[in-house]
Design an enzyme around this catalytic site. Structure first.
Site, PDB file in Angstrom:
ATOM      1  N   ARG A  20     -14.080  13.567   3.456  1.00 57.83           N
ATOM      2  CA  ARG A  20     -13.091  14.645   3.385  1.00 57.83           C
ATOM      3  C   ARG A  20     -12.163  14.501   2.181  1.00 57.83           C
ATOM      4  O   ARG A  20     -11.396  15.409   1.878  1.00 57.83           O
ATOM      5  CB  ARG A  20     -12.274  14.696   4.671  1.00 57.83           C
ATOM      6  N   ASP A  40       2.083   3.135   3.206  1.00 52.35           N
ATOM      7  CA  ASP A  40       1.222   4.275   2.916  1.00 52.35           C
ATOM      8  C   ASP A  40       2.031   5.483   2.429  1.00 52.35           C
ATOM      9  O   ASP A  40       1.511   6.587   2.342  1.00 52.35           O
ATOM     10  CB  ASP A  40       0.360   4.665   4.127  1.00 52.35           C
ATOM     11  N   HIS A  61      -6.833  -0.197   5.799  1.00 52.48           N
ATOM     12  CA  HIS A  61      -6.537   0.247   7.167  1.00 52.48           C
ATOM     13  C   HIS A  61      -7.572  -0.225   8.187  1.00 52.48           C
ATOM     14  O   HIS A  61      -7.887   0.477   9.149  1.00 52.48           O
ATOM     15  CB  HIS A  61      -6.409   1.775   7.220  1.00 52.48           C
ATOM     16  N   SER A  78      -6.027   9.864  -4.211  1.00 51.60           N
ATOM     17  CA  SER A  78      -7.240  10.607  -4.510  1.00 51.60           C
ATOM     18  C   SER A  78      -6.955  11.957  -5.167  1.00 51.60           C
ATOM     19  O   SER A  78      -7.808  12.486  -5.888  1.00 51.60           O
ATOM     20  CB  SER A  78      -8.065  10.813  -3.230  1.00 51.60           C
ATOM     21  N   ASN A 119      -1.688  13.719   2.628  1.00 53.53           N
ATOM     22  CA  ASN A 119      -2.338  14.729   3.478  1.00 53.53           C
ATOM     23  C   ASN A 119      -1.957  14.608   4.941  1.00 53.53           C
ATOM     24  O   ASN A 119      -2.746  14.914   5.827  1.00 53.53           O
ATOM     25  CB  ASN A 119      -3.862  14.624   3.326  1.00 53.53           C
ATOM     26  N   HIS A 128       0.854  -1.191   0.000  1.00 53.99           N
ATOM     27  CA  HIS A 128       0.000   0.000   0.000  1.00 53.99           C
ATOM     28  C   HIS A 128       0.886   1.236   0.000  1.00 53.99           C
ATOM     29  O   HIS A 128       1.383   1.668   1.043  1.00 53.99           O
ATOM     30  CB  HIS A 128      -0.937   0.024   1.215  1.00 53.99           C
ATOM     31  N   ARG A 175     -10.358   0.787  -6.463  1.00 58.41           N
ATOM     32  CA  ARG A 175     -10.579   1.310  -5.112  1.00 58.41           C
ATOM     33  C   ARG A 175     -11.828   2.173  -5.051  1.00 58.41           C
ATOM     34  O   ARG A 175     -12.037   3.040  -5.905  1.00 58.41           O
ATOM     35  CB  ARG A 175      -9.372   2.153  -4.675  1.00 58.41           C
ATOM     36  N   TYR A 180     -12.327   1.854   1.165  1.00 61.44           N
ATOM     37  CA  TYR A 180     -11.793   2.725   2.212  1.00 61.44           C
ATOM     38  C   TYR A 180     -12.952   3.453   2.882  1.00 61.44           C
ATOM     39  O   TYR A 180     -13.690   4.190   2.242  1.00 61.44           O
ATOM     40  CB  TYR A 180     -10.817   3.721   1.599  1.00 61.44           C
ATOM     41  N   HIS A 205       1.755   5.018  -2.715  1.00 63.90           N
ATOM     42  CA  HIS A 205       1.205   5.902  -3.737  1.00 63.90           C
ATOM     43  C   HIS A 205       2.329   6.637  -4.454  1.00 63.90           C
ATOM     44  O   HIS A 205       3.477   6.638  -3.987  1.00 63.90           O
ATOM     45  CB  HIS A 205       0.288   6.954  -3.109  1.00 63.90           C
TER      46      HIS A 205
END
Length: 291
Positions: free
Chosen positions: A126, A245, A177, A73, A250, A27, A120, A153, A29
């Site tokens: 948010r 991750d 997660h 995202s 963010n 996992h 996904r 998620y 990105h």
């Protein structure tokens, strides 16, 4: 565009734990590079570039062999940055895409050729404006013929609301997660017990035992996370995945040390057999079944 942020540690430590050969960071990105792969106009955060060269250098530093790159995202449904990283990996990366509900079958097949093995669905308000369950279910049915799985998620407070949707997905499911439980409740807390009930409902629901930096409010050494998650790894050893991750989307207020995150692995998977399944056997079965 809002001010761009850096969410990753600039100088991660060398892990005290050495992963087994062929270990997979399942996992992570990539961000951009933005000049080549612009961010989505709907993005909720705008990170600095964190491309494949940085990702693969971190992989080597941490002692891993492969990556599973999950579409971030901030790139919306434009998967080109993820596909670019996979293409540059020399076969050592696979991916999970985010797709438009109206995507054509030919485009799905092109994603498969590019190394995508899952899609996904994000339900964090948010991060995304709209999460149409009916459209998502249509996609889940269409990707079944490709042998893909669905990554979902969400946060713990909507788990019960999510159950009918999850029950209707025809493919293997991976929960990101662990559905973000409150790990301070411990392994017998309401959140973790509800999540176990979900796992017990279907043998083809897997999860990522990831993100102590997001889930453990006390921070390192993440003792609440370890206490809540280790029994899960021990009880569901064939259905767990692990990942850094990176580059920690963010997370600009807390820059987790990736070496320290790797150091959590032997605490949640205390035996070599559990470590082998978590880091090699399970992710290879899901993302490189031909090997």
């Amino acid at each position: 565009m809002s001010e761009r942020i850096i969410s990753w540690h600039q100088n991660p430590s060398k892990p005290s734990f050495t992963p087994p050969p062929d270990a997979v960071d399942a996992h992570c990105h990539v961000f951009g590079p933005q000049a080549e792969f612009p961010f989505s106009p709907k993005a909720k955060y705008f990170p600095e570039d964190a491309g494949p060269d940085m990702l693969f250098a971190l992989r080597e530093h941490l002692g891993f062999a492969r990556n599973v790159i999950v579409q971030a995202s901030c790139h919306g449904t434009d998967n080109r940055a993820t596909l670019d990283a996979i293409a540059k990996s020399n076969g050592l990366a696979r991916g999970v895409a985010v797709v438009d509900p109206d995507i054509a079958d030919m485009e799905l097949e092109a994603l498969h050729e590019g190394g995508i093995r899952g899609v996904r669905f994000n339900f964090l308000k948010r991060l995304v404006d709209n999460a149409p369950k009916d459209k998502f279910l249509e996609i889940a049915k269409r990707i079944e013929t490709l042998g893909w799985h669905v990554v979902v998620y969400f946060e713990a407070d909507i788990l019960e609301e999510m159950r009918p949707f999850l029950d209707a997905i025809p493919t293997l499911i991976v929960i990101d997660h662990m559905g973000r439980p409150d790990v301070s409740q411990g392994p017998d807390g309401l959140d973790m017990q509800a999540f176990r009930t979900l796992l017990d409902s279907r043998p083809d629901i897997w999860t990522k035992v990831t993100c102590p930096d997001r889930l453990d409010a006390k921070g390192p050494p993440y003792s609440d996370f370890v206490g809540a998650v280790r029994p899960l790894v021990e009880d569901y050893p064939d259905r767990v995945l692990w990942g850094t991750d990176w580059p920690h989307p963010n997370q600009q207020n807390i820059l987790p040390d990736d070496g320290g995150l790797v150091g959590v692995i032997p605490q949640i998977a205390p035996t070599k057999a559990l470590q082998e399944k978590l880091l090699v056997g399970n992710p290879m079965k899901l993302y490189w079944p031909e090997n």
